[in-house]
Write an enzyme that holds these catalytic residues in place. Structure first.
Site: not given
Ligand code: FAD
Ligand code: EPU
Length: 341
Positions: A161, A235, A337
């Site tokens: 991240r 997250s 994050e």
């Molecule tokens: P924004 O929120 O618009 O911007 C994020 C940051 O980047 C800000 O600081 C902004 O200024 C900067 N920025 C954006 N675009 C640019 C650019 N072109 N140049 C320079 N700076 C820029 N993330 C994960 O890693 N894994 C996941 O599984 C995951 N699951 C998610 C699930 C949900 C339901 C949600 C809501 C979010 C999740 N995220 C996850 C977080 C998010 O989707 C990612 O971080 C995504 O890359 C953000 O993209 P954005 O365009 O919305 O960025």
């Molecule tokens: N868990 C709990 N309670 C909860 C949630 C999770 O006990 O309420 C425990 C469970 O044991 C579960 C484990 O945590 O098995 C892992 O949970 P999960 O698979 O949902 O993944 P996470 O570690 O919570 C990370 C990323 C997610 C990504 C998933 C899948 C980070 C900060 N988050 O979540 O990314 O989608 O793994 O790979 O690394 C994001 O970055 O925004 C994001 C959603």
């Protein structure tokens, strides 16, 4: 270009937080970016899909929404195909483009919200894959130097991240395009138990790029709140890394604690577990907690949510309380994050 003044950012952030931008404009190419930049050469905020941002105040400057579009195959060789995408394209749209062209690598990253341009910012990742695994290069506009630079993988210094754009070059570059290197032959990463289970439920015995993507979509849809229904930014915290010895001590006290061994001997803790196992009062859990419209999601404790009209400050205050209680109970410091504005 169309400049707007004092506009609401509520629909431009997936948390659905009400905040205003003093000035707002979208740019579709670098010359529009340069033109817009003249309005506020000091501190423009670049916005993609707003899915990793928490607004805690109004933005007293220029918010620039990236709308640089275009996805194309720019090169291919025996093993790889290089796909270049404009930073304003949707991430999931790019994943679907690759899957439609039978290109492997991104399938585990299906359904992550946001833009292509933000994907290298924090090296997005899910289900054992991060973009660094198939990243080739990116182009970014240097706000001070007023020119485009190219970054290869090592220059981005990707970590969990993390990248230079979230770290030492924060707010200095605008990512304008990203090129990914996809595999012609798939090498599936379905070691995450949930994917194997989901494929079985789907009746799939021979995984394909498309079926793995669908399995990931199914898992994510069950676990994570859809931002169009409940405001959130995925997250809210990172999973913290601790040394092996500390993990052993924690396991002795809390046998159910969840951690993953890392190659360097450290352990990455599941922050969701830590948050679920402490709460606002002794014997209660943060998971499902709600105060006003700010809450901790019922199905995933790592996700903070806005049920409607929470303010950024209320979400932030909740995050502070969670950090303090996790630290008090487990001696582990969570870091956020989500990008705070
Ligand atoms: P924004 O929120 O618009 O911007 C994020 C940051 O980047 C800000 O600081 C902004 O200024 C900067 N920025 C954006 N675009 C640019 C650019 N072109 N140049 C320079 N700076 C820029 N993330 C994960 O890693 N894994 C996941 O599984 C995951 N699951 C998610 C699930 C949900 C339901 C949600 C809501 C979010 C999740 N995220 C996850 C977080 C998010 O989707 C990612 O971080 C995504 O890359 C953000 O993209 P954005 O365009 O919305 O960025
Ligand atoms: N868990 C709990 N309670 C909860 C949630 C999770 O006990 O309420 C425990 C469970 O044991 C579960 C484990 O945590 O098995 C892992 O949970 P999960 O698979 O949902 O993944 P996470 O570690 O919570 C990370 C990323 C997610 C990504 C998933 C899948 C980070 C900060 N988050 O979540 O990314 O989608 O793994 O790979 O690394 C994001 O970055 O925004 C994001 C959603």
């Amino acid at each position: 270009m169309h400049f707007q003044e004092n506009i609401s950012l509520k629909k431009f952030n997936t948390f659905g937080i009400e905040a205003t931008a003093k000035y707002f404009a979208s740019f579709k190419n670098v010359s529009e970016l340069e033109e817009a930049f003249k309005i506020d050469p000091v501190s423009p905020l670049i916005l993609g899909g707003g899915s990793n941002i928490l607004f805690t105040k109004n933005y007293d400057g220029l918010v620039l929404k990236n709308e640089i579009s275009g996805i194309s195959i720019v090169q291919s060789d025996e093993d790889y195909v290089y796909v270049k995408a404009g930073a304003g394209e949707g991430w999931h749209k790019l994943v679907m483009y690759c899957i439609d062209h039978e290109l492997a690598g991104m399938e585990n990253l299906s359904l992550i919200p946001g833009s292509v341009g933000a994907s290298p910012m924090q090296n997005i990742g899910a289900y054992g894959v991060e973009i660094k695994d198939f990243f080739h290069s990116l182009e970014a506009y240097h706000l001070e130097g007023k020119k485009i630079s190219e970054f290869d993988k090592s220059a981005c210094e990707f970590g969990y991240r993390e990248s230079v754009f979230k770290g030492k070059y924060k707010n200095q570059f605008v990512i304008t395009s990203v090129t990914y290197r996809l595999n012609k032959k798939p090498a599936f990463n379905i070691s995450y138990g949930a994917i194997t289970e989901e494929l079985e439920t789907m009746g799939i015995h021979e995984p394909t790029i498309k079926s793995v993507s669908q399995a990931v979509i199914n898992i994510r849809s069950k676990k994570l709140p859809n931002p169009t229904e409940i405001g959130n930014a995925g997250s809210f915290f990172k999973n913290p890394e601790i040394i092996g010895q500390d993990f052993l001590a924690l396991t002795a006290k809390y046998p159910g604690i969840v951690g993953y061994q890392l190659p360097n001997g450290h352990v990455k803790l599941a922050a969701g577990w830590l948050i679920e196992h402490c709460g606002p009062e002794v014997g209660t859990s943060w998971k499902g907690f709600r105060k006003g419209d700010a809450g901790c999601y019922t199905k995933q404790a790592l996700v903070l949510v806005n049920y409607g009209n929470a303010t950024g400050d209320e979400i932030y205050a909740l995050s502070e309380k969670i950090i303090a209680s996790v630290n008090k109970k487990f001696g582990v410091l969570l870091s956020r994050e989500v990008n705070l504005v």
